[in-house]
Scaffold this motif. Structure first.
Motif, mmCIF file in Angstrom:
data_model
loop_
_atom_site.group_PDB
_atom_site.id
_atom_site.type_symbol
_atom_site.label_atom_id
_atom_site.label_comp_id
_atom_site.label_asym_id
_atom_site.label_seq_id
_atom_site.Cartn_x
_atom_site.Cartn_y
_atom_site.Cartn_z
ATOM 1 N N MET A 224 -1.289 -8.634 2.035
ATOM 2 C CA MET A 224 -1.917 -9.895 1.588
ATOM 3 C C MET A 224 -0.604 -10.645 1.003
ATOM 4 S SD MET A 224 -4.843 -7.901 -0.467
ATOM 5 C CE MET A 224 -5.748 -8.896 -0.788
ATOM 6 N N VAL A 225 -0.057 -10.659 0.701
ATOM 7 C CA VAL A 225 1.008 -11.269 0.616
ATOM 8 C C VAL A 225 2.112 -11.956 1.586
ATOM 9 C CG1 VAL A 225 0.258 -10.676 -2.334
ATOM 10 C CG2 VAL A 225 2.574 -9.858 -1.278
ATOM 11 N N GLY A 226 2.166 -11.861 2.374
ATOM 12 C CA GLY A 226 3.330 -11.468 3.646
ATOM 13 C C GLY A 226 4.576 -11.444 3.044
ATOM 14 N N ALA A 227 4.610 -10.094 2.474
ATOM 15 C CA ALA A 227 6.129 -9.003 1.860
ATOM 16 C C ALA A 227 6.615 -9.104 3.670
ATOM 17 C CB ALA A 227 5.865 -7.874 1.452
ATOM 18 N N GLY A 228 7.477 -9.442 3.970
ATOM 19 C CA GLY A 228 8.726 -9.726 5.042
ATOM 20 C C GLY A 228 8.626 -10.031 5.861
ATOM 21 N N ARG A 229 7.502 -11.354 6.128
ATOM 22 C CA ARG A 229 7.036 -11.944 7.474
ATOM 23 C C ARG A 229 8.269 -13.218 7.362
ATOM 24 N NH1 ARG A 229 1.610 -14.623 7.109
ATOM 25 N NH2 ARG A 229 2.115 -16.554 7.620
ATOM 26 N N LYS A 230 8.269 -13.307 8.534
ATOM 27 C CA LYS A 230 9.342 -14.374 9.196
ATOM 28 C C LYS A 230 7.933 -15.746 9.312
ATOM 29 C CE LYS A 230 13.052 -12.020 8.502
ATOM 30 N NZ LYS A 230 13.925 -12.095 6.828
ATOM 31 N N PRO A 231 8.849 -17.146 8.991
ATOM 32 C CA PRO A 231 10.110 -17.030 8.112
ATOM 33 C C PRO A 231 9.252 -16.236 6.343
ATOM 34 C CG PRO A 231 8.539 -19.400 8.327
ATOM 35 C CD PRO A 231 8.082 -17.821 8.975
ATOM 36 N N ASP A 380 9.712 0.628 -15.215
ATOM 37 C CA ASP A 380 11.304 0.127 -14.768
ATOM 38 C C ASP A 380 11.151 0.055 -13.294
ATOM 39 O OD1 ASP A 380 10.775 -0.605 -17.566
ATOM 40 O OD2 ASP A 380 12.870 0.360 -18.340
ATOM 41 N N ALA A 381 11.842 0.992 -12.816
ATOM 42 C CA ALA A 381 11.947 1.763 -11.918
ATOM 43 C C ALA A 381 10.483 0.884 -10.538
ATOM 44 C CB ALA A 381 11.694 2.717 -11.153
ATOM 45 N N PHE A 382 9.226 1.048 -11.084
ATOM 46 C CA PHE A 382 8.444 0.906 -10.307
ATOM 47 C C PHE A 382 8.428 -0.283 -10.158
ATOM 48 C CE2 PHE A 382 2.962 0.096 -10.940
ATOM 49 C CZ PHE A 382 3.084 0.139 -9.182
ATOM 50 N N ALA A 383 8.860 -1.469 -11.296
ATOM 51 C CA ALA A 383 8.807 -2.747 -11.286
ATOM 52 C C ALA A 383 9.429 -3.488 -10.610
ATOM 53 C CB ALA A 383 9.149 -2.817 -12.702
ATOM 54 N N GLN A 384 10.734 -2.740 -10.768
ATOM 55 C CA GLN A 384 11.604 -3.045 -9.427
ATOM 56 C C GLN A 384 11.213 -2.869 -8.097
ATOM 57 O OE1 GLN A 384 14.851 -5.067 -9.555
ATOM 58 N NE2 GLN A 384 15.489 -4.528 -7.734
ATOM 59 N N ALA A 385 10.819 -1.063 -8.161
ATOM 60 C CA ALA A 385 10.592 -1.113 -6.737
ATOM 61 C C ALA A 385 9.674 -2.059 -5.610
ATOM 62 C CB ALA A 385 9.822 -0.118 -6.562
ATOM 63 N N THR A 386 8.825 -3.480 -6.497
ATOM 64 C CA THR A 386 7.829 -4.087 -6.189
ATOM 65 C C THR A 386 8.824 -5.541 -5.153
ATOM 66 O OG1 THR A 386 7.323 -5.546 -8.709
ATOM 67 C CG2 THR A 386 5.874 -3.080 -7.800
ATOM 68 N N ILE A 387 9.990 -5.895 -6.537
ATOM 69 C CA ILE A 387 10.261 -6.828 -5.505
ATOM 70 C C ILE A 387 11.190 -6.795 -4.634
ATOM 71 C CG2 ILE A 387 12.536 -8.627 -7.031
ATOM 72 C CD1 ILE A 387 11.970 -7.509 -8.844
ATOM 73 N N GLU A 388 11.834 -4.908 -4.708
ATOM 74 C CA GLU A 388 12.642 -4.960 -3.161
ATOM 75 C C GLU A 388 11.902 -4.988 -2.336
ATOM 76 O OE1 GLU A 388 14.871 -0.978 -3.887
ATOM 77 O OE2 GLU A 388 16.033 -1.961 -6.231
ATOM 78 N N PHE A 389 10.294 -3.801 -2.133
ATOM 79 C CA PHE A 389 9.455 -4.255 -1.011
ATOM 80 C C PHE A 389 9.483 -5.430 -0.985
ATOM 81 C CE2 PHE A 389 5.178 -3.949 -0.184
ATOM 82 C CZ PHE A 389 4.912 -3.407 0.598
ATOM 83 N N LEU A 390 8.910 -6.597 -1.679
ATOM 84 C CA LEU A 390 8.539 -7.394 -0.870
ATOM 85 C C LEU A 390 9.072 -8.520 0.169
ATOM 86 C CD1 LEU A 390 6.075 -9.571 -1.997
ATOM 87 C CD2 LEU A 390 7.569 -10.486 -3.423
ATOM 88 N N GLY A 394 10.477 -2.417 5.227
ATOM 89 C CA GLY A 394 10.671 -1.112 5.827
ATOM 90 C C GLY A 394 11.070 0.077 4.765
ATOM 91 N N ASP A 395 11.192 -0.065 3.519
ATOM 92 C CA ASP A 395 12.096 0.758 2.911
ATOM 93 C C ASP A 395 10.923 1.139 2.497
ATOM 94 O OD1 ASP A 395 14.548 -0.430 3.405
ATOM 95 O OD2 ASP A 395 15.716 -1.769 2.418
ATOM 96 N N LEU A 396 9.938 0.912 1.963
ATOM 97 C CA LEU A 396 9.139 1.576 1.394
ATOM 98 C C LEU A 396 8.749 3.067 1.003
ATOM 99 C CD1 LEU A 396 6.482 1.220 -0.249
ATOM 100 C CD2 LEU A 396 4.835 2.063 2.081
ATOM 101 N N GLY A 397 9.456 3.813 2.413
ATOM 102 C CA GLY A 397 9.360 4.980 1.810
ATOM 103 C C GLY A 397 10.227 5.558 1.106
ATOM 104 N N SER A 398 11.519 5.002 1.547
ATOM 105 C CA SER A 398 12.332 5.729 0.491
ATOM 106 C C SER A 398 12.594 5.318 -0.578
ATOM 107 C CB SER A 398 14.200 5.014 0.836
ATOM 108 O OG SER A 398 14.069 3.164 0.587
ATOM 109 N N LEU A 399 11.970 3.777 -1.189
ATOM 110 C CA LEU A 399 11.758 3.774 -2.986
ATOM 111 C C LEU A 399 10.536 4.383 -3.311
ATOM 112 C CD1 LEU A 399 10.851 -0.426 -1.559
ATOM 113 C CD2 LEU A 399 12.795 0.473 -3.176
ATOM 114 N N LEU A 400 9.674 5.281 -2.396
ATOM 115 C CA LEU A 400 8.275 6.029 -2.707
ATOM 116 C C LEU A 400 9.004 7.373 -3.269
ATOM 117 C CD1 LEU A 400 5.723 5.147 -0.681
ATOM 118 C CD2 LEU A 400 6.450 4.184 -2.940
ATOM 119 N N LYS A 401 10.249 7.818 -2.406
ATOM 120 C CA LYS A 401 10.682 9.145 -2.766
ATOM 121 C C LYS A 401 11.857 8.812 -3.828
ATOM 122 C CE LYS A 401 11.217 10.283 2.075
ATOM 123 N NZ LYS A 401 11.616 10.732 3.284
#
Length: 426
Positions: A224-231, A380-390, A394-401
């Motif tokens: 919905m918010v265009g995570a990881g899309r180019k540009p 706090d880890a959840f909040a940081q993970a949303t920044i990394e995921f945005l 492609g790192d979603l799997g490792s973030l969730l684990k």
């Protein structure tokens, strides 16, 4: 023999000076805190702080002759942690996270509030019992399952815009708590798509982060918010924008976004939404099945650390309908006190009355912000993970684990419930 007139005059002047000095000493004692004082830490600054001090604190001080030493900080969690570690915590604290407060209960830092607040005024999603005792209650509440849009947009225009990543106003910045706007998105999507029972189990640590329901909520947000899309202009803008500035893009010419998934407080605190006559729709229409009766909510929760007579007096006052009504009337938030009538919001604006009606709807399910209800380390880890995921979806799997591993650590305190369905009164 009578004293010389000059002597009498001198004595009179000295007496007057002493009287004036005594008065100044009394004023000085009051100013410098020798009268009964209670210390209070909260996150309200700027206009919210002024509203709180004028509408709530000033009447309390005048009525009870107790001075409130107020400290407002946007980093209140860090301030409180430091104060507790130093052995100098405030008497009363207002925090947004029941999960954080539950951790302080386990550390024996909080005092139970039985006998200090009225029974039945707040439901369990707002005043959650821990081991049979209530340790906090809400002074301010907000609705989170909503999407803001400029006045004049039709329902179809809102739905069309929701399918375009560039139409979402998103800012992830918030100082030490950056990333929480992303957690709000994911929580609300999970609530609207999978229902409140699944939401509650997840918020209690009973459903893995790597489950299909949770994973799908992350993916939908990313799409919905265009995570990881180019540009990556949208992602860069979201990562570099503070949450309170995200709505500024709705007033650009041409308009650079038209929708914002944000809590009810943003309408009053954002000049941009005021300028475009911001209106809202239930997020379930855009994020879920469209007919959900479940709403994500948040609140500023009052807790007691030192049970001094003046601190207990302040607790009772803040829980009273008088204080709750005064705070709500200032447009800085809403009260979920059953004794505060909806008429409190009618003289202000229609949208506030509508929001208050939803918050007090006894037929609806209200679920507290899941990340705020989680143990602080997980939050706090959840909040940081949303920044990394945005930036790197492609790192979603490792973030969730990683979140699953963190959530299984021993010693974490999970709340027994975050949602409630209160049966209608007879």
């Amino acid at each position: 023999m009578s004293a010389p007139r000059s002597t009498v005059r001198t004595v009179t002047v000295v007496a007057s000076c002493l009287a004036l000095l005594a008065a100044l000493v009394v004023v000085g004692v009051r100013v410098y805190g020798r009268e009964p004082t209670v210390t209070l830490l909260a996150n309200w600054t700027g206009e919210d702080q002024r509203n709180f001090e004028e509408a709530v604190i000033a009447p309390f001080e005048s009525k009870y002759h107790i001075r409130v030493d107020y400290q407002g900080s946007s980093a209140e969690s860090q301030v409180l942690s430091s104060d507790v570690e130093a052995g100098t915590p405030p008497d009363v604290v207002v925090l947004t996270g029941p999960g954080e407060l539950a951790a302080y209960v386990r550390q024996n830092q909080l005092k139970a509030l039985e006998g200090l607040i009225p029974k039945g005024d707040f439901s369990e999603s707002w005043a959650t019992p821990i081991d049979g005792h209530v340790y906090w209650f809400p002074l301010k509440a907000d609705l989170k399952s909503i999407v803001w849009h400029p006045g004049g947009m039709t329902g179809q225009q809102v739905r069309d815009a929701a399918r375009q990543p560039g139409q979402w106003c998103l800012g992830m910045g918030s100082g030490a708590t950056s990333g929480w706007p992303g957690t709000d998105w994911i929580e609300d999507i999970l609530l609207q798509q999978s229902g409140w029972q699944t939401y509650q189990k997840w918020a209690r640590g009973e459903i893995p982060w790597d489950s299909d329901a949770v994973r799908n909520a992350w993916k939908k947000w990313g799409t919905m918010v265009g995570a990881g899309r180019k540009p990556d202009d949208l992602v860069r803008r979201a990562l570099l924008t503070d949450y309170q500035d995200a709505s500024a893009f709705v007033t650009k010419d041409p308009r650079q976004c038209s929708l914002e998934h944000q809590a009810s407080f943003i309408r009053n605190s954002s000049d941009s939404w005021k300028r475009v006559d911001g209106q809202y729709v239930a997020s379930s229409r855009l994020l879920g099945k469209g007919d959900s009766e479940a709403w994500e909510v948040s609140g500023d929760l009052v807790a007691l650390l030192h049970a001094t007579p003046q601190a207990k007096r302040l607790i009772g006052y803040l829980a009273s309908a008088e204080a709750q009504r005064a705070w709500s009337a200032k447009e800085s938030g809403f009260s979920v006190d059953a004794k505060v009538p909806l008429e409190t919001y009618e003289p202000v604006t229609a949208y506030r009355h509508s929001l208050a009606t939803t918050l007090l709807d006894r037929r609806a399910v209200h679920c507290f912000d899941a990340s705020d209800a989680m143990p602080p380390t997980v939050r706090d880890a959840f909040a940081q993970a949303t920044i990394e995921f945005l930036a790197r979806p492609g790192d979603l799997g490792s973030l969730l684990k990683s979140l699953d591993t963190l959530g299984r650590k021993p010693g974490l305190t999970w709340l027994p419930s975050v949602c409630d369905r209160v049966p209608p009164a007879d």
